[in-house]
Motif scaffolding. Structure first.
Motif, PDB file in Angstrom:
ATOM      1  N   SER A 139       0.846  -1.198   0.000  1.00  0.00           N
ATOM      2  CA  SER A 139       0.000   0.000   0.000  1.00  0.00           C
ATOM      3  C   SER A 139       0.880   1.246   0.000  1.00  0.00           C
ATOM      4  CB  SER A 139      -0.969  -0.024   1.173  1.00  0.00           C
ATOM      5  OG  SER A 139      -0.599   0.889   2.146  1.00  0.00           O
ATOM      6  N   TYR A 140       2.062   1.144   0.623  1.00  0.00           N
ATOM      7  CA  TYR A 140       3.006   2.266   0.580  1.00  0.00           C
ATOM      8  C   TYR A 140       3.392   2.563  -0.862  1.00  0.00           C
ATOM      9  CZ  TYR A 140       7.632   4.520   1.001  1.00  0.00           C
ATOM     10  OH  TYR A 140       8.706   5.351   0.886  1.00  0.00           O
TER      11      TYR A 140
ATOM     12  N   SER B  86       0.216   3.757  -3.044  1.00  0.00           N
ATOM     13  CA  SER B  86      -0.350   5.061  -2.744  1.00  0.00           C
ATOM     14  C   SER B  86       0.690   6.157  -2.784  1.00  0.00           C
ATOM     15  CB  SER B  86      -1.085   5.040  -1.425  1.00  0.00           C
ATOM     16  OG  SER B  86      -0.389   4.274  -0.508  1.00  0.00           O
ATOM     17  N   SER B  87       1.973   5.808  -2.601  1.00  0.00           N
ATOM     18  CA  SER B  87       2.971   6.864  -2.763  1.00  0.00           C
ATOM     19  C   SER B  87       3.030   7.308  -4.209  1.00  0.00           C
ATOM     20  CB  SER B  87       4.352   6.403  -2.334  1.00  0.00           C
ATOM     21  OG  SER B  87       4.330   6.053  -0.989  1.00  0.00           O
TER      22      SER B  87
ATOM     23  N   ILE C  70       0.522   7.200  -6.245  1.00  0.00           N
ATOM     24  CA  ILE C  70      -0.677   8.035  -6.421  1.00  0.00           C
ATOM     25  C   ILE C  70      -0.386   9.437  -5.886  1.00  0.00           C
ATOM     26  CG2 ILE C  70      -3.092   8.332  -5.799  1.00  0.00           C
ATOM     27  CD1 ILE C  70      -3.443   5.408  -5.756  1.00  0.00           C
ATOM     28  N   GLY C  71       0.302   9.469  -4.730  1.00  0.00           N
ATOM     29  CA  GLY C  71       0.642  10.765  -4.138  1.00  0.00           C
ATOM     30  C   GLY C  71       1.476  11.608  -5.080  1.00  0.00           C
TER      31      GLY C  71
ATOM     32  N   PHE D 149      -7.474  10.934   2.118  1.00  0.00           N
ATOM     33  CA  PHE D 149      -6.900   9.738   1.508  1.00  0.00           C
ATOM     34  C   PHE D 149      -5.413   9.670   1.827  1.00  0.00           C
ATOM     35  CE2 PHE D 149      -4.400   8.177  -2.085  1.00  0.00           C
ATOM     36  CZ  PHE D 149      -4.819   6.865  -2.144  1.00  0.00           C
ATOM     37  N   HIS D 150      -4.705  10.787   1.593  1.00  0.00           N
ATOM     38  CA  HIS D 150      -3.267  10.773   1.834  1.00  0.00           C
ATOM     39  C   HIS D 150      -2.956  10.466   3.289  1.00  0.00           C
ATOM     40  CE1 HIS D 150      -2.396  11.947  -2.140  1.00  0.00           C
ATOM     41  NE2 HIS D 150      -2.920  13.166  -2.042  1.00  0.00           N
TER      42      HIS D 150
ATOM     43  N   GLN E 232      -3.982   6.740   4.125  1.00  0.00           N
ATOM     44  CA  GLN E 232      -3.179   5.681   3.528  1.00  0.00           C
ATOM     45  C   GLN E 232      -1.826   5.606   4.219  1.00  0.00           C
ATOM     46  OE1 GLN E 232      -0.358   5.665   1.633  1.00  0.00           O
ATOM     47  NE2 GLN E 232      -0.045   7.738   0.888  1.00  0.00           N
ATOM     48  N   ARG E 233      -1.303   6.752   4.623  1.00  0.00           N
ATOM     49  CA  ARG E 233       0.009   6.743   5.237  1.00  0.00           C
ATOM     50  C   ARG E 233      -0.041   6.202   6.668  1.00  0.00           C
ATOM     51  NH1 ARG E 233       4.481   7.630   3.289  1.00  0.00           N
ATOM     52  NH2 ARG E 233       3.573   8.071   1.282  1.00  0.00           N
TER      53      ARG E 233
ATOM     54  N   LEU F 259     -10.039   3.889   1.879  1.00  0.00           N
ATOM     55  CA  LEU F 259      -9.187   4.608   0.940  1.00  0.00           C
ATOM     56  C   LEU F 259      -9.880   4.816  -0.395  1.00  0.00           C
ATOM     57  CD1 LEU F 259      -5.636   3.221   1.685  1.00  0.00           C
ATOM     58  CD2 LEU F 259      -6.791   5.230   2.576  1.00  0.00           C
TER      59      LEU F 259
ATOM     60  N   LEU G 145     -10.639   8.316  -2.089  1.00  0.00           N
ATOM     61  CA  LEU G 145     -10.023   8.602  -3.377  1.00  0.00           C
ATOM     62  C   LEU G 145     -11.082   9.027  -4.391  1.00  0.00           C
ATOM     63  CD1 LEU G 145      -7.381   8.523  -4.974  1.00  0.00           C
ATOM     64  CD2 LEU G 145      -7.899   6.192  -5.604  1.00  0.00           C
TER      65      LEU G 145
END
Lengths: 383, 468
Positions: free
Chosen positions: B313-314, B317-318, B320-321, B341-342, B345-346, B391, B395
């Motif tokens: 997921s890191y 989603s990173s 995506i970030g 979301f950010h 997720q983190r 998430l 999103l």
């Protein structure tokens, strides 16, 4: 990386570089801005006896900012109008220009915020002028904006059984009853703070944005009106062009937001039926079809208090569209939108010309633009 | 009975680590409770609305702080202490002092949250707890960090490895960040939006330089430990570490795009966020190339399953970030609930999942008690499902929110927010599942930590028998 001290110094340095730039650098660059006049003279000096902006917050508003902070309002509301290239904040009517660092130098708590579940409040004080509305909204946002998720703060008010000079009366359509609110000192401070929120002056580094993207909007509107004119031509080819033009432009104003629009659609709805209990219908309404002067008056100054439309009673507030909102409608625009509502949803009566609007404006030029009409007042006039 | 050295170390850690894990669990529940209330208030603003204590803004901030400092802080202490001691092959020192400092930390957070709920918050991101509690927090943090460093310094093997870099860096970064922010916001307070730059810099860095490295360090530790094979392309790790160290502090201010600060501030942030692709790629190559060599073992070991969920997921989603920090996209999503979301997720999809895995790995070794596999697996599935739903809702909801907000003609309440409301409802549902799942976690943990009353009675009667 085996020596802890060297390691610590290393990771401190990586952090320190960023800190030097963002914090020290930023501070040197704009940490000591001072107030300034709206524009500078030829020598880049502040002209003599010019007003300086921003002005310090009034004391009550400053107290209010602490209350606003304590209630966590900034978790949903930002206070920054972004640059034109970064978003449509100016177009949305949230400000006449983007916010600048200088605007914030006097704020006790700077609450730029990072989430907009609610609208931006940077210029709330120029948008909503009626403190009573703000009190009602603070007490129970859903009473004035039904879909709102803005949290109610009933704990800031006391309620009493009867209406008096000190109460704010909140009418509840469902039960046909009123609640009478007495604001606490905290509520008064918050409202003072909300009213003080305005960046309604220009700065040498940022002037007002003129009619945002005038060209773009024009393009869109011509395409819309092309469509509409075609439709209109099919439906009633008998209409003279000037009238169908007025109606097309009125239709646009009816559903467009500020600037240049009245957003009537938000309250009176697309079908002109309003919302039962909250907003009166325009279709078949005496107010629309009847006396032109009365119709123009309420469009310019607004209307409040109890009125009857098609036999139903309504109590509400409609702000006037001639008053200095973010951008008031001019005579032509008022004439257009009124002509449109008089000729839609089965309504079909004479048009209203800009000259007629101007005549009413002139005859009422002593009346403050923000003072709304009441039905009683208008009917007295009729007599 | 002769104990091997690892058991001796674990024994020396037992009290402190159990204390930190147990308190972390309670904070996690508190945060889940707040999260539920906050999300319920977005679907029904009248929910508990007559209590000032429960007004949305306060609850929301209490949630973030309980999560980051309560759950995050305590679990960081537990994990760092244990991993550092294990790798140093040294026993813990100053157990009483650790407990004492830990209690102060928790008390200070308790007062801090009460302060927020009572309306004494500060306007600074992740520093919302009232100014009075920070000296106590700082002091107790200092004691705990010093004691961990003492353990590290007495290590048998001089050479350090990736988990140690990440864990120690995080341990040292937090006080550095804090002192910088405290200086600029309280001692020599800056004026106007300089404050906002600083507080945003601090708030984002707490996530990037405090929580994130602990999770990465844990993954670097646990993956080879359970799989029994070295990290694939380990030589990249040092590059990844210094990339994060030098890029992350710059990349966090892109949230000010278009705002009332000089343009170069968000511009640098954007460039550096894009450069973050490198450290993300390094970490995910290291983790996943190693893990996928033996995916069966990963699947069968629950701790590792949690950790790999976290690292995956890191990575996803990173990336995506990074996409969301591109100016063209940021313009749309900047102020939308994409921010949630950010954050989630983190702290959730990544940090918490890895910590869950670590705790399940550590606890049996420390207490000697196994946690039932079915209970762990139930926790895993509910967490994974809850996190994914949460998430996805943020999103998609965030994109909807952002796109509609960019259309000036749409009315705010009746068009923009009304279209986002369904997503609020989904997040409320997700938070209920997550609260449930966390309750299972806390029960699992407490069952392992607290001796059951029956066992105590048994022991007592044995002692009595022995006496007679």
């Amino acid at each position: 990386m085996n020596n802890l001290l060297k390691f610590a110094v290393g990771i401190f340095l990586t952090l320190a570089f960023a800190w030097l730039a963002f914090v020290v650098g930023a501070r040197v660059q704009f940490g000591d801005l001072s107030p300034i006049s709206e524009s500078l003279d030829e020598d880049n000096e502040i002209p003599e006896d010019a007003d300086l902006f921003p002005m310090p917050q009034p004391g009550l508003a400053e107290l209010g900012s602490s209350e606003y902070l304590a209630l966590g309002c900034s978790t949903c509301h930002t206070q920054q109008v972004r640059m034109v290239e970064s978003g449509f904040d100016v177009e949305r009517g949230w400000g006449k220009r983007p916010s600048m660092a200088r605007d914030y130098i006097y704020q006790k708590h700077v609450m730029l915020g990072n989430t907009r579940i609610g609208p931006d409040l940077t210029n709330l004080g120029t948008r909503i002028l009626d403190p009573e509305w703000l009190h009602k909204h603070l007490f129970e946002p859903q009473a004035v904006v039904p879909e709102s998720v803005c949290p109610p703060s009933p704990f800031l008010y006391e309620q009493q059984e009867f209406s008096s000079d000190h109460t704010i009366d909140l009418f509840d359509e469902e039960n046909n009853s009123s609640r009478h609110l007495i604001p606490s000192s905290r509520a008064t401070r918050i409202v003072a703070y909300l009213q003080s929120l305005k960046q309604d002056y220009e700065l040498p580094e940022m002037a007002f944005i003129e009619e945002p993207d005038a060209i773009d909007l024009e393009e869109i509107s011509t395409s819309v009106s092309d469509l509409a004119t075609n439709e209109m031509n099919l439906e009633s080819s008998a209409l003279p062009t000037w009238l169908s033009q007025q109606i097309t432009s009125g239709k646009e104003i009816y559903s467009k937001a500020l600037p240049g629009g009245g957003m009537c659609v938000a309250c009176h709805q697309q079908n002109g039926q309003g919302l039962p209990g909250a907003f009166p219908p325009l279709a078949g309404s005496d107010w629309v079809l009847g006396d032109k002067e009365r119709l123009i008056k309420i469009s310019i100054h607004g209307l409040q208090g109890e009125i009857a439309v098609n036999g139903e009673k309504y109590v509400g507030v409609m702000q006037g569209f001639g008053q200095p909102l973010a951008s008031p409608l001019d005579d032509q625009q008022i004439a257009d939108v009124l002509t449109y509502i008089r000729n839609e949803w089965g309504n079909s009566v004479s048009s209203i010309s800009p000259e007629e609007v101007k005549a009413v404006r002139d005859s009422e030029k002593d009346r403050e633009l923000t003072s709304m009409w009441t039905a009683a007042e208008l009917n007295n006039f009729d007599n | 009975m002769k104990e091997n050295s690892e058991q001796i170390i674990d024994k020396s850690l037992k009290l402190a680590v159990c204390f930190f894990i147990a308190s972390a669990g309670l904070w996690l529940l508190a945060a889940a409770f707040f999260a539920y209330i906050a999300s319920a208030k977005l679907t029904d603003p009248f929910f508990l609305s007559s209590f000032e204590l429960f007004t949305y803004g306060k609850i929301k901030l209490a949630q973030a702080n309980a999560f980051v400092y309560g759950w995050g802080g305590n679990s960081i202490f537990a994990v760092t202490l244990w991993v550092v001691a294990r790798l140093a092959q040294a026993e813990a020192r100053g157990k009483v002092l650790l407990l004492f400092a830990g209690s102060i930390w928790n008390l200070a957070i308790t007062f801090g949250l009460l302060g927020i709920l009572d309306g004494h918050m500060t306007p600074h991101e992740m520093l919302e707890m009232p100014v009075e509690v920070w000296p106590a927090l700082f002091l107790s943090y200092g004691i705990i960090a010093t004691l961990i460093i003492v353990v590290h310094r007495s290590r048998r093997i001089k050479d350090t490895i990736a988990p140690q870099w990440f864990l120690l860096a995080s341990l040292l970064w937090f006080p550095m960040l804090f002192l910088i922010a405290w200086n600029g916001l309280e001692i020599d307070a800056a004026r106007g939006t300089v404050q906002s730059v600083l507080s945003m810099w601090f708030g984002q860095n707490v996530i990037w330089l405090w929580l994130t490295p602990v999770a990465l360090g844990s993954a670097y530790y646990i993956i080879p430990a359970i799989l029994g094979r070295p990290i694939d392309k380990y030589y990249l790790a040092v590059f990844g570490f210094w990339c994060i160290a030098s890029l992350a502090p710059w990349s966090v201010v892109h949230h000010l795009e278009g705002g009332p600060v000089p343009m170069w501030i968000p511009a640098i942030g954007t460039v550096m966020s894009i450069a973050m692709i490198f450290p993300i790629a390094v970490a995910s190559t290291n983790f996943h190339a190693t893990a996928f060599q033996d995916i069966n073992k990963v699947w069968n070991s629950l701790p590792l399953r949690f950790v790999i969920f976290g690292t995956l997921s890191y990575t996803v989603s990173s990336y995506i970030g990074v996409v969301f920090s591109l100016p063209a996209v940021a313009k749309i999503t900047q102020f939308s609930i994409i921010n949630e979301f950010h954050f989630n997720q983190r702290v959730y999809g990544f940090f918490s999942m890895i910590i869950f895995g670590m705790v399940y790995h550590m606890l049996p070794r420390i207490t000697g008690k196994e946690i039932a596999k079915s209970a762990k697996s139930f926790h895993f599935w509910t967490s994974a499902f809850g996190v994914l739903v949460l998430l996805l809702a943020y999103l998609i909801g965030g994109l909807t929110h952002g796109v509609l907000a960019q259309q000036p003609s749409l009315d705010w309440a009746s068009s923009v927010i009304s279209s986002v409301k369904p997503y609020f409802l989904i997040t409320e549902f997700a938070f209920i599942i997550l609260a449930f799942s966390q309750l299972v976690f806390v029960i699992n943990v407490w069952k392992a930590i607290i001796p059951s009353p029956f066992e105590l009675l048994n022991k007592l009667s044995l002692i009595k028998k022995g006496a007679t």
